[in-house]
Design a protein around this motif. Structure first.
Motif, PDB file in Angstrom:
ATOM      1  N   UNK A  40       0.753  -0.711   0.105  1.00 35.72           N
ATOM      2  CA  UNK A  40      -0.072  -0.017  -0.090  1.00 35.72           C
ATOM      3  C   UNK A  40       1.120   1.298   0.186  1.00 35.72           C
ATOM      4  N   UNK A  41       0.872   1.755  -0.811  1.00 36.88           N
ATOM      5  CA  UNK A  41       1.612   2.641  -1.523  1.00 36.88           C
ATOM      6  C   UNK A  41       1.842   4.665  -0.412  1.00 36.88           C
ATOM      7  N   UNK A  42       2.022   5.170   0.131  1.00 36.56           N
ATOM      8  CA  UNK A  42       2.437   5.670   0.656  1.00 36.56           C
ATOM      9  C   UNK A  42       2.790   7.132   0.609  1.00 36.56           C
ATOM     10  N   UNK A  43       3.920   6.801   0.002  1.00 34.82           N
ATOM     11  CA  UNK A  43       4.750   8.126  -1.122  1.00 34.82           C
ATOM     12  C   UNK A  43       5.290   7.637  -1.783  1.00 34.82           C
ATOM     13  N   UNK A  44       6.136   7.717  -3.297  1.00 34.80           N
ATOM     14  CA  UNK A  44       6.622   8.125  -3.969  1.00 34.80           C
ATOM     15  C   UNK A  44       7.196   9.374  -4.996  1.00 34.80           C
ATOM     16  N   UNK A  45       8.822   9.071  -4.382  1.00 36.75           N
ATOM     17  CA  UNK A  45       9.211  10.451  -5.062  1.00 36.75           C
ATOM     18  C   UNK A  45       8.467  10.841  -7.019  1.00 36.75           C
ATOM     19  N   UNK A  46       9.336  11.644  -7.363  1.00 36.50           N
ATOM     20  CA  UNK A  46       9.142  11.841  -8.813  1.00 36.50           C
ATOM     21  C   UNK A  46      10.601  12.246  -9.226  1.00 36.50           C
ATOM     22  N   UNK A  47      11.799  10.593 -10.435  1.00 41.61           N
ATOM     23  CA  UNK A  47      12.548  10.968 -10.079  1.00 41.61           C
ATOM     24  C   UNK A  47      12.959  11.202 -12.009  1.00 41.61           C
ATOM     25  N   UNK A  48      13.981  11.656 -12.234  1.00 39.94           N
ATOM     26  CA  UNK A  48      14.342  12.579 -13.413  1.00 39.94           C
ATOM     27  C   UNK A  48      14.015  12.023 -14.692  1.00 39.94           C
ATOM     28  N   UNK A 343      14.347  20.220  -4.768  1.00 40.91           N
ATOM     29  CA  UNK A 343      15.173  19.374  -5.258  1.00 40.91           C
ATOM     30  C   UNK A 343      14.358  17.723  -5.198  1.00 40.91           C
ATOM     31  N   UNK A 344      12.646  17.674  -4.837  1.00 41.73           N
ATOM     32  CA  UNK A 344      12.540  15.914  -5.172  1.00 41.73           C
ATOM     33  C   UNK A 344      10.741  17.356  -4.059  1.00 41.73           C
ATOM     34  N   UNK A 345      10.004  15.955  -5.342  1.00 42.39           N
ATOM     35  CA  UNK A 345       8.550  16.458  -5.498  1.00 42.39           C
ATOM     36  C   UNK A 345       7.769  15.263  -5.258  1.00 42.39           C
ATOM     37  N   UNK A 346       7.413  15.129  -3.445  1.00 43.75           N
ATOM     38  CA  UNK A 346       6.902  13.349  -3.790  1.00 43.75           C
ATOM     39  C   UNK A 346       5.045  13.676  -3.632  1.00 43.75           C
TER      40      UNK A 346
END
Length: 353
Positions: A40-48, A343-346
Motif C-alpha cells: 500500500x503506497x504512501x509516498x512516491x518521489x518524482x525522479x528525472x 530538489x524533490x517533489x513526492x
C-alpha cells in the motif's frame, strides 16, 4: 494470500497514457502472486526518469503505464509463499527484477540481465494506491522512519552504487557537474566516503547554495572559470574523479578535460539515445584515463542506503519539504520546471506519516 486482508477490487492510479498526459482513474488492483507482496503506497518521489517518460523522451513504446519507482508504504497482503512480512509493516523495494540466476544477476549487475524489468519503468509502479513487488525484493524499514524519508532510499541507493563503481578513496578530489537532486546526493555521498576537495559546477544560484550546505567545498557558477578553478584546487593536475550527473554531451566532454592523468569519469547522467562525444583515444590511452558507468542502485546498495538514511547520514530536508496529491499529478509534472529550487517533489498517496 497468506496475509488475510480486506482489499478493494480497484484502486486509484495515475496512468501515463501518452507523452505529457496522465489520467488518474480507477483500475484493477495488481495481482499479488504466490511469491509477491502487495504494498500500500504512501509516498512516491518524482525522479528525472519519470520526467523523461512524461515528456516522451524515454520508453514511449511502453505506454500506457503507471510510473513511479521511488516509493514507500506498508504491507497490505502477501503471497502464500511469503512469510517474513506482516500486515502494516513499513517497507521499500528494490525495483530491479532480474532472473536471479544468470551471470549478471549473480554479480549484482541486474540491469544487464536479458530478462530485467523495473517497477515503475517497464511495469506498473508506485503512482498508485497499491503496487505488487516480488517478495525477495521487499526491504523492511529499520523502525518507524517516516514515509517521506523512506521514499528516498531508491535515489540514495543510486549514489551509493555510483560511489562504489567510481571507487573514490579518502582524500581524492572529486568534481560533480550539476547540483540538481541527484547531484546534491552525490555531494553528500562524496562527503561520506572522504573525498576532498569536493568541487561542484552549478549555474543556478539556489542550487549552488544548497550544494554548499550539502558539503561541497567550493561551487563554481561561472562555466568559464570552472577549468582554472579545478586545476588550481588540485595542484595543477586535474581531478581524480569527475561525476557527470546531468546527461549533457557537452558536460561529458568537459569531464574528460577536468580529470588528471590516471583519473576517470563517473558517467551517471542519462543522455539521449543518439548522443555521442568525441574522444581523444591516444590521449586517453597514454594518460590511462577511464570512464565508469552507473545508473541505478540494486541489491545491497538499497540496504546500505536504508541504513544511511535511518542513521541520519544524509541531510534530507530539501528533499522532503514539497509534496502533491495523486489527483494533482498532471499539474505537478507540468509545473516542475517552475520550481528548480525544489530538489524533490513526492506524490502523497496515503494519509500516514
Amino acid at each position: 494470500m497468506s496475509v488475510v486482508a480486506e482489499l478493494p477490487e480497484t484502486m486509484r492510479a495515475a496512468l501515463l497514457t501518452a507523452p505529457r498526459k496522465f489520467e488518474v482513474r480507477d483500475v484493477p488492483l495488481p495481482d499479488c502472486g504466490p511469491d509477491d507482496v502487495l504494498v500500500k503506497v504512501e509516498r512516491c518521489g518524482i525522479c528525472g526518469t519519470d520526467v523523461h517518460m512524461f515528456n516522451g523522451h524515454y520508453a514511449p513504446e511502453r505506454l500506457p503505464i503507471i510510473p513511479g519507482h521511488e516509493f514507500s508504504g506498508t504491507v497490505a497482503a502477501t503471497g502464500i509463499n511469503v512469510s517474513r512480512f506482516h500486515k502494516g509493516q513499513r517497507v521499500v523495494a528494490d525495483i530491479n527484477i532480474g532472473c536471479g540466476h544468470c551471470y549478471y544477476c549473480r554479480r549484482n549487475e541486474i540491469l544487464n540481465c536479458a530478462q530485467m524489468q523495473q517497477i515503475g519503468i517497464s511495469r506498473d509502479g508506485g503512482f498508485a494506491e497499491y503496487v505488487a513487488v516480488p517478495g525477495r525484493l521487499v526491504i523492511p524499514a529499520q523502525g518507524d522512519q517516516p514515509f517521506n524519508l523512506l521514499a528516498l532510499v531508491e535515489p540514495v541507493a543510486c549514489v551509493v552504487r555510483a560511489a562504489r563503481k567510481a571507487d573514490v578513496r579518502f582524500g581524492q578530489s572529486v568534481v560533480i557537474l550539476g547540483a540538481g537532486p541527484i547531484g546534491n546526493l552525490h555531494v553528500q555521498m562524496m562527503r561520506l566516503v572522504g573525498a576532498a576537495p569536493i568541487i561542484v559546477a552549478e549555474p543556478f544560484a539556489r542550487r549552488a547554495t544548497m550544494a554548499l550546505d550539502a558539503g561541497a567545498d567550493i561551487v563554481v557558477s561561472d562555466p568559464a572559470k570552472l577549468k582554472s578553478e579545478v586545476f588550481k584546487r588540485t595542484g595543477g593536475r586535474g581531478a581524480d574523479v569527475v561525476i557527470e550527473s546531468v546527461g549533457l554531451p557537452k558536460l561529458y566532454t568537459l569531464a574528460f578535460e577536468l580529470i588528471r592523468p590516471g583519473g576517470h569519469v563517473a558517467a551517471f547522467g542519462i543522455p539521449g539515445p543518439d548522443d555521442t562525444i568525441p574522444l581523444e583515444l591516444l590521449r586517453t590511452v597514454l594518460r590511462e584515463n577511464s570512464i565508469k558507468g552507473s545508473v541505478a542502485g540494486m541489491g545491497e546498495d538499497m540496504h546500505d542506503a536504508l541504513s544511511l538514511l535511518a542513521h541520519g547520514r544524509f541531510n534530507t530536508k530539501a528533499f522532503t519539504r514539497r509534496s502533491a496529491s495523486l489527483e494533482d499529478i498532471q499539474t505537478t509534472f507540468e509545473t516542475l520546471p517552475d520550481h528548480p529550487e525544489a530538489l524533490k517533489v513526492q506524490i502523497s498517496i496515503g494519509a500516514a506519516a
